[in-house]
Motif scaffolding. Structure first.
Motif, PDB file in Angstrom:
ATOM      1  N   TYR A  34      10.746 -58.399   2.822  1.00  0.00           N
ATOM      2  CA  TYR A  34      11.441 -56.984   2.757  1.00  0.00           C
ATOM      3  C   TYR A  34      12.995 -57.306   3.069  1.00  0.00           C
ATOM      4  O   TYR A  34      13.933 -57.127   2.449  1.00  0.00           O
ATOM      5  CB  TYR A  34      10.796 -55.910   3.234  1.00  0.00           C
ATOM      6  CG  TYR A  34      11.416 -54.558   2.392  1.00  0.00           C
ATOM      7  CD1 TYR A  34      10.819 -54.165   1.292  1.00  0.00           C
ATOM      8  CD2 TYR A  34      12.226 -53.785   2.897  1.00  0.00           C
ATOM      9  CE1 TYR A  34      11.252 -52.699   0.906  1.00  0.00           C
ATOM     10  CE2 TYR A  34      12.809 -52.685   2.463  1.00  0.00           C
ATOM     11  CZ  TYR A  34      12.062 -52.169   1.176  1.00  0.00           C
ATOM     12  OH  TYR A  34      12.751 -50.946   0.618  1.00  0.00           O
ATOM     13  N   SER A  51      19.960 -54.118   1.586  1.00  0.00           N
ATOM     14  CA  SER A  51      19.961 -53.694   2.933  1.00  0.00           C
ATOM     15  C   SER A  51      21.311 -54.048   3.765  1.00  0.00           C
ATOM     16  O   SER A  51      21.949 -53.217   4.507  1.00  0.00           O
ATOM     17  CB  SER A  51      18.911 -54.635   3.746  1.00  0.00           C
ATOM     18  OG  SER A  51      17.750 -54.257   3.101  1.00  0.00           O
ATOM     19  N   ASN A  78      10.324 -51.194   9.159  1.00  0.00           N
ATOM     20  CA  ASN A  78       9.801 -52.458   8.817  1.00  0.00           C
ATOM     21  C   ASN A  78       9.980 -53.607   9.597  1.00  0.00           C
ATOM     22  O   ASN A  78       9.580 -53.246  10.797  1.00  0.00           O
ATOM     23  CB  ASN A  78      10.247 -52.773   7.307  1.00  0.00           C
ATOM     24  CG  ASN A  78       9.889 -53.531   6.470  1.00  0.00           C
ATOM     25  OD1 ASN A  78      10.062 -54.835   6.475  1.00  0.00           O
ATOM     26  ND2 ASN A  78       8.549 -53.256   5.885  1.00  0.00           N
ATOM     27  N   PHE A  82      17.717 -52.878  10.111  1.00  0.00           N
ATOM     28  CA  PHE A  82      18.545 -51.709  10.599  1.00  0.00           C
ATOM     29  C   PHE A  82      18.624 -51.689  12.116  1.00  0.00           C
ATOM     30  O   PHE A  82      19.520 -51.247  12.805  1.00  0.00           O
ATOM     31  CB  PHE A  82      18.328 -50.628   9.879  1.00  0.00           C
ATOM     32  CG  PHE A  82      18.532 -50.649   8.428  1.00  0.00           C
ATOM     33  CD1 PHE A  82      19.903 -50.556   7.955  1.00  0.00           C
ATOM     34  CD2 PHE A  82      17.530 -51.198   7.455  1.00  0.00           C
ATOM     35  CE1 PHE A  82      20.064 -50.730   6.516  1.00  0.00           C
ATOM     36  CE2 PHE A  82      17.829 -51.355   6.200  1.00  0.00           C
ATOM     37  CZ  PHE A  82      19.342 -50.922   5.722  1.00  0.00           C
ATOM     38  N   GLU A  97       7.266 -47.308  13.022  1.00  0.00           N
ATOM     39  CA  GLU A  97       6.594 -48.010  11.790  1.00  0.00           C
ATOM     40  C   GLU A  97       5.105 -47.846  11.943  1.00  0.00           C
ATOM     41  O   GLU A  97       4.382 -48.267  13.165  1.00  0.00           O
ATOM     42  CB  GLU A  97       6.940 -49.629  11.939  1.00  0.00           C
ATOM     43  CG  GLU A  97       6.515 -50.610  10.848  1.00  0.00           C
ATOM     44  CD  GLU A  97       6.462 -50.077   9.396  1.00  0.00           C
ATOM     45  OE1 GLU A  97       7.961 -49.823   9.037  1.00  0.00           O
ATOM     46  OE2 GLU A  97       5.763 -49.660   8.824  1.00  0.00           O
ATOM     47  N   HIS A 146       7.546 -42.060   0.188  1.00  0.00           N
ATOM     48  CA  HIS A 146       5.954 -42.215   0.719  1.00  0.00           C
ATOM     49  C   HIS A 146       5.395 -40.760   1.404  1.00  0.00           C
ATOM     50  O   HIS A 146       4.401 -40.529   1.007  1.00  0.00           O
ATOM     51  CB  HIS A 146       5.828 -43.349   1.815  1.00  0.00           C
ATOM     52  CG  HIS A 146       6.084 -44.798   1.333  1.00  0.00           C
ATOM     53  ND1 HIS A 146       5.629 -45.420   0.665  1.00  0.00           N
ATOM     54  CD2 HIS A 146       7.597 -45.402   1.681  1.00  0.00           C
ATOM     55  CE1 HIS A 146       6.163 -46.611   0.406  1.00  0.00           C
ATOM     56  NE2 HIS A 146       7.150 -46.788   0.958  1.00  0.00           N
ATOM     57  N   TYR A 151       2.061 -36.182   1.286  1.00  0.00           N
ATOM     58  CA  TYR A 151       1.969 -35.032   1.758  1.00  0.00           C
ATOM     59  C   TYR A 151       2.356 -33.845   0.818  1.00  0.00           C
ATOM     60  O   TYR A 151       2.288 -32.598   1.326  1.00  0.00           O
ATOM     61  CB  TYR A 151       2.787 -34.723   3.099  1.00  0.00           C
ATOM     62  CG  TYR A 151       2.359 -35.979   3.948  1.00  0.00           C
ATOM     63  CD1 TYR A 151       0.933 -36.114   4.562  1.00  0.00           C
ATOM     64  CD2 TYR A 151       3.240 -36.744   4.478  1.00  0.00           C
ATOM     65  CE1 TYR A 151       0.789 -37.134   5.297  1.00  0.00           C
ATOM     66  CE2 TYR A 151       2.823 -37.791   5.228  1.00  0.00           C
ATOM     67  CZ  TYR A 151       1.713 -38.137   5.803  1.00  0.00           C
ATOM     68  OH  TYR A 151       1.155 -39.067   6.270  1.00  0.00           O
TER      69      TYR A 151
HETATM   70  C1  LIG Z   1       9.867 -49.088   1.499  1.00  0.00           C
HETATM   71  S1  LIG Z   1       9.814 -49.653   3.184  1.00  0.00           S
HETATM   72  C2  LIG Z   1      11.691 -49.089   3.718  1.00  0.00           C
HETATM   73  C3  LIG Z   1      11.828 -50.009   5.015  1.00  0.00           C
HETATM   74  C4  LIG Z   1      13.243 -49.533   5.564  1.00  0.00           C
HETATM   75  N1  LIG Z   1      13.308 -48.419   5.899  1.00  0.00           N
HETATM   76  C5  LIG Z   1      14.545 -49.845   4.538  1.00  0.00           C
HETATM   77  O1  LIG Z   1      14.784 -48.726   3.762  1.00  0.00           O
HETATM   78  O2  LIG Z   1      14.825 -51.076   4.464  1.00  0.00           O
HETATM   79  C6  LIG Z   1       8.949 -48.312   4.088  1.00  0.00           C
HETATM   80  C7  LIG Z   1       8.472 -48.668   5.489  1.00  0.00           C
HETATM   81  O3  LIG Z   1       8.064 -47.534   5.878  1.00  0.00           O
HETATM   82  C8  LIG Z   1       6.608 -47.556   6.385  1.00  0.00           C
HETATM   83  N2  LIG Z   1       6.051 -46.417   6.320  1.00  0.00           N
HETATM   84  C9  LIG Z   1       5.679 -45.696   5.146  1.00  0.00           C
HETATM   85  N3  LIG Z   1       5.103 -44.592   5.322  1.00  0.00           N
HETATM   86  C10 LIG Z   1       5.120 -44.313   6.982  1.00  0.00           C
HETATM   87  C11 LIG Z   1       4.883 -43.211   7.629  1.00  0.00           C
HETATM   88  N4  LIG Z   1       4.311 -42.298   7.177  1.00  0.00           N
HETATM   89  N5  LIG Z   1       4.937 -43.582   9.070  1.00  0.00           N
HETATM   90  C12 LIG Z   1       5.529 -44.798   9.533  1.00  0.00           C
HETATM   91  N6  LIG Z   1       6.027 -45.723   8.804  1.00  0.00           N
HETATM   92  C13 LIG Z   1       5.804 -45.448   7.192  1.00  0.00           C
HETATM   93  C14 LIG Z   1       6.190 -48.684   5.518  1.00  0.00           C
HETATM   94  O4  LIG Z   1       5.239 -49.381   6.321  1.00  0.00           O
HETATM   95  C15 LIG Z   1       7.645 -49.677   5.392  1.00  0.00           C
HETATM   96  O5  LIG Z   1       7.627 -50.393   6.365  1.00  0.00           O
END
Ligand SMILES: C[S@@+](CC[C@H](N)C(=O)[O-])C[C@H]1O[C@@H](n2cnc3c(N)ncnc32)[C@H](O)[C@@H]1O
Length: 238
Positions: A34, A51, A78, A82, A97, A146, A151
């Motif tokens: 990613y 990014s 991730n 950042f 994460e 997500h 939720y």
């Molecule tokens: C689409 S990626 C975005 C990564 C980074 N924040 C970016 O914008 O480049 C979403 C990340 O959030 C994590 N994630 C999704 N839902 C989550 C949750 N409820 N609690 C913690 N991590 C979560 C996923 O595993 C993934 O690594």
């Protein structure tokens, strides 16, 4: 054994750990899916360009507002691009994460980059959010969709309010927009996501200022590497 020798052994072990997490055959080139991790020689991952441009805008904004140190919290960090960038800029960073493997990569990359990075492996939910630390700067990047999927919009808004209460200065935000499949139940309907989100931050979070930081490359679920979409990035100021 002398301190310097021990230190060298530990650094070698950090390298070995990073290699074993990011290579297929150990001697091949490290890759992650990613983020780019330029601190560890990885530059061509799927969301590298979007990014890097997001981080540039975030750093410019922080410098303009003279926010140059303190605590930062990266929600859904991730593999840590950042988090580590902010740690290198002088922040003490909590990376949150739920995916343990991504977080291990982030932690071992942060060791190689000498950044102050505290990994926290947990799922952020409307219930667990209140246990998160407070921070001067919060990153909420490409994770809100997500939460809405898992939720619903009302509980996600409560979750976001909790995060914003814990934020002392500014929260950076972007999210999946019209490219996301219907089952994410995003609330934009036929509205422009940028306008919808600006109103949302003001009404739901009572933000004192919302600054649009341009659009940045992202990709829809299942898209190939060169099929990108654009997502708006915001600074939501306390
Ligand atoms: C689409 S990626 C975005 C990564 C980074 N924040 C970016 O914008 O480049 C979403 C990340 O959030 C994590 N994630 C999704 N839902 C989550 C949750 N409820 N609690 C913690 N991590 C979560 C996923 O595993 C993934 O690594």
């Amino acid at each position: 054994m002398g301190f310097n020798i021990r230190r060298k052994i530990i650094t070698s072990l950090d390298h070995l750990k990073f290699r074993s997490l990011t290579t297929r055959y150990f001697f091949d080139r490290p890759t992650v899916k990613y983020h780019p991790l330029p601190f560890a020689g990885i530059s061509d991952s799927k969301r590298a360009e979007g990014s890097i441009t997001r981080m540039q805008k975030i750093q410019e904004f922080l410098q303009e507002r003279k926010i140059t140190d303190g605590f930062a919290m990266d929600c859904g960090c991730n593999v840590g691009y950042f988090s580590i960038s902010l740690a290198q800029a002088g922040f003490n960073v909590f990376g949150i994460e739920e995916d343990a493997r991504s977080l291990s990569i982030a932690y071992s990359a942060a060791q190689l980059a000498n950044g102050l990075f505290s990994p926290l492996c947990m799922r952020i939910t409307p219930n667990t959010a209140r246990y998160l630390p407070e921070a001067d700067v919060t990153l909420c990047l490409s994770i809100w969709h997500h939460w809405v999927k898992a939720y619903g919009i009302e509980e996600t808004t409560d979750l976001l309010k909790t995060l914003f209460q814990k934020t002392h200065k500014v929260m950076f935000f972007d999210t999946g927009e019209h490219e996301m499949p219907e089952n994410y139940n995003l609330p934009f309907q036929n509205k422009n996501p940028k306008d919808w989100l600006e109103t949302y931050f003001k009404e739901a979070l009572s933000a004192s200022e919302v600054v649009w930081l341009g659009q940045h490359k992202a990709f829809a679920p299942g898209a190939k590497k060169d099929e990108f979409v654009m997502r708006s990035l915001f600074a939501v100021v306390k």
